[in-house]
Design an enzyme around this catalytic site. Structure first.
Site, PDB file in Angstrom:
ATOM      1  N   ASP A  76       0.951  -1.338   0.017  1.00 38.04           N
ATOM      2  CA  ASP A  76      -0.136  -0.017   0.072  1.00 38.04           C
ATOM      3  C   ASP A  76       0.893   1.514   0.141  1.00 38.04           C
ATOM      4  OD1 ASP A  76       0.971  -0.491   2.500  1.00 38.04           O
ATOM      5  OD2 ASP A  76      -0.885  -0.745   3.412  1.00 38.04           O
ATOM      6  N   ASN A 145      -7.759  -2.599  14.115  1.00 35.66           N
ATOM      7  CA  ASN A 145      -9.210  -3.098  13.703  1.00 35.66           C
ATOM      8  C   ASN A 145      -9.187  -4.253  12.697  1.00 35.66           C
ATOM      9  OD1 ASN A 145      -8.082  -2.030  11.409  1.00 35.66           O
ATOM     10  ND2 ASN A 145      -9.532  -0.300  11.167  1.00 35.66           N
ATOM     11  N   HIS A 147      -7.466  -4.600   9.906  1.00 36.59           N
ATOM     12  CA  HIS A 147      -7.117  -4.343   8.544  1.00 36.59           C
ATOM     13  C   HIS A 147      -5.640  -5.099   8.177  1.00 36.59           C
ATOM     14  CE1 HIS A 147      -4.851  -0.388   9.266  1.00 36.59           C
ATOM     15  NE2 HIS A 147      -3.821  -1.280   9.363  1.00 36.59           N
ATOM     16  N   GLU A 152      -9.803  -1.861   5.167  1.00 39.08           N
ATOM     17  CA  GLU A 152     -10.385  -1.578   6.524  1.00 39.08           C
ATOM     18  C   GLU A 152     -11.651  -2.500   6.605  1.00 39.08           C
ATOM     19  OE1 GLU A 152      -8.905  -0.037   8.459  1.00 39.08           O
ATOM     20  OE2 GLU A 152      -8.376   2.019   7.962  1.00 39.08           O
TER      21      GLU A 152
HETATM   22  C1  F6R Z   1       1.228  -1.559   6.196  1.00 40.66           C
HETATM   23  C2  F6R Z   1       0.163  -2.047   6.094  1.00 40.66           C
HETATM   24  C3  F6R Z   1      -0.718  -2.168   7.654  1.00 40.66           C
HETATM   25  C4  F6R Z   1       0.112  -2.380   8.815  1.00 40.66           C
HETATM   26  C5  F6R Z   1      -0.945  -2.009  10.006  1.00 40.66           C
HETATM   27  C6  F6R Z   1      -0.059  -2.379  11.405  1.00 40.66           C
HETATM   28  O1  F6R Z   1       2.009  -1.661   4.621  1.00 40.66           O
HETATM   29  O2  F6R Z   1      -0.177  -2.392   5.097  1.00 40.66           O
HETATM   30  O3  F6R Z   1      -1.745  -3.267   7.314  1.00 40.66           O
HETATM   31  O4  F6R Z   1       0.489  -3.320   8.560  1.00 40.66           O
HETATM   32  O5  F6R Z   1      -1.296  -1.107  10.020  1.00 40.66           O
HETATM   33  O6  F6R Z   1       0.908  -1.425  11.531  1.00 40.66           O
HETATM   34  P1  F6R Z   1       1.892  -1.691  12.394  1.00 40.66           P
HETATM   35  O7  F6R Z   1       3.128  -2.825  12.364  1.00 40.66           O
HETATM   36  O8  F6R Z   1       2.598  -0.329  12.679  1.00 40.66           O
HETATM   37  O9  F6R Z   1       1.204  -1.708  13.854  1.00 40.66           O
END
Ligand code: F6R
Length: 246
Positions: A76, A145, A147, A152
């Site tokens: 992403d 959440n 994701h 989301e």
């Molecule tokens: C990032 C991504 C997100 C993160 C998620 C957890 O490329 O795709 O899904 O993996 O938000 O982020 P952290 O590791 O910062 O808690």
């Protein structure tokens, strides 16, 4: 089986601590690249994989792995910020991995969030992944959440790469990378859940108390679009590496 959906079981590995989680996660990538040097890797950003990338850089410097023929696709990127913005995922990947290893710049792919026609770039990204032969090993983190990528809650499991509106909770969680909440982009471009499920093998890393609820939901085995990561139960080869949660 749930209806005509085939359920598979996720493999869970409990790491003693964050360092061990990072080492176990990195070992998946070292093994993958050693077995198939021209592997197509799916990569994630965020706080959790930072240690894993450090381990990969160490393995590269010690001659245990080469990225010379690897091709990468990130999950992403935010829309509306430039690639040289310190909070962009282009910047994150350069700093955490790409500039430290022997990957060829032409083999690096991230979704393009800062283009005139983001919708066209979602289609182009899917085509690029297909042309590369699909993703061999996909790294995931998970949001509080549930994701995965920036998919989301309530994103259809059939979604391919798409532009998505970030929820308030995701924007708040990611505020630490920006000066203030208003600077956090409202939208992102992300591989869809279907894109993620097309990867041949998936490794998800999760660490810390803030992920407890997501961990418990994932463990419950319930599959629902309310909880995007539950789509992983529909995949045959997913390993969840976790620490500091239970
Ligand atoms: C990032 C991504 C997100 C993160 C998620 C957890 O490329 O795709 O899904 O993996 O938000 O982020 P952290 O590791 O910062 O808690």
């Amino acid at each position: 089986m749930i209806g005509d959906i085939k359920m598979t079981s996720l493999k869970f590995i409990k790491a003693e601590n964050y360092e061990e989680l990072s080492k176990i996660g990195a070992a998946f990538f070292v093994q993958q690249l050693n077995e198939k040097p021209a592997s197509v890797l799916g990569l994630a950003t965020g706080g959790t994989p930072e240690g894993l990338y450090k381990q990969l850089v160490t393995s590269y410097k010690q001659g245990e792995v080469s990225f010379e023929n690897a091709v990468t696709f990130n999950l992403d990127e935010y829309t509306g910020i430039t690639e040289d913005n310190a909070a962009s995922y282009h910047h994150y990947m350069a700093e955490n991995l790409f500039k430290h290893v022997n990957i060829q710049a032409s083999n690096i792919n991230l979704p393009k969030g800062n283009v005139a026609d983001p919708e066209a770039s979602t289609v182009a990204y899917e085509a690029l992944i297909a042309q590369a032969g699909g993703i061999d090993l996909q790294l995931l983190g998970i949001g509080v959440n549930g994701h995965i990528g920036f998919n989301e809650p309530h994103t259809p499991f059939t979604a391919t790469t798409t532009i998505i509106e970030l929820t308030p909770s995701t924007r708040e969680a990611n505020q630490i990378y920006f000066d203030k909440l208003e600077d956090v982009p409202t939208h992102a471009i992300t591989m869809g859940i279907k894109t993620i499920l097309n990867a041949k093998k998936i490794v998800l890393v999760m660490s810390g108390e803030s992920k407890r609820k997501a961990f418990e939901q994932l463990r419950s085995g319930k599959v629902s679009e309310d909880f995007p990561a539950s789509a992983l139960h529909l995949h045959e080869d997913v390993t969840v590496i976790y620490t500091d949660i239970d």
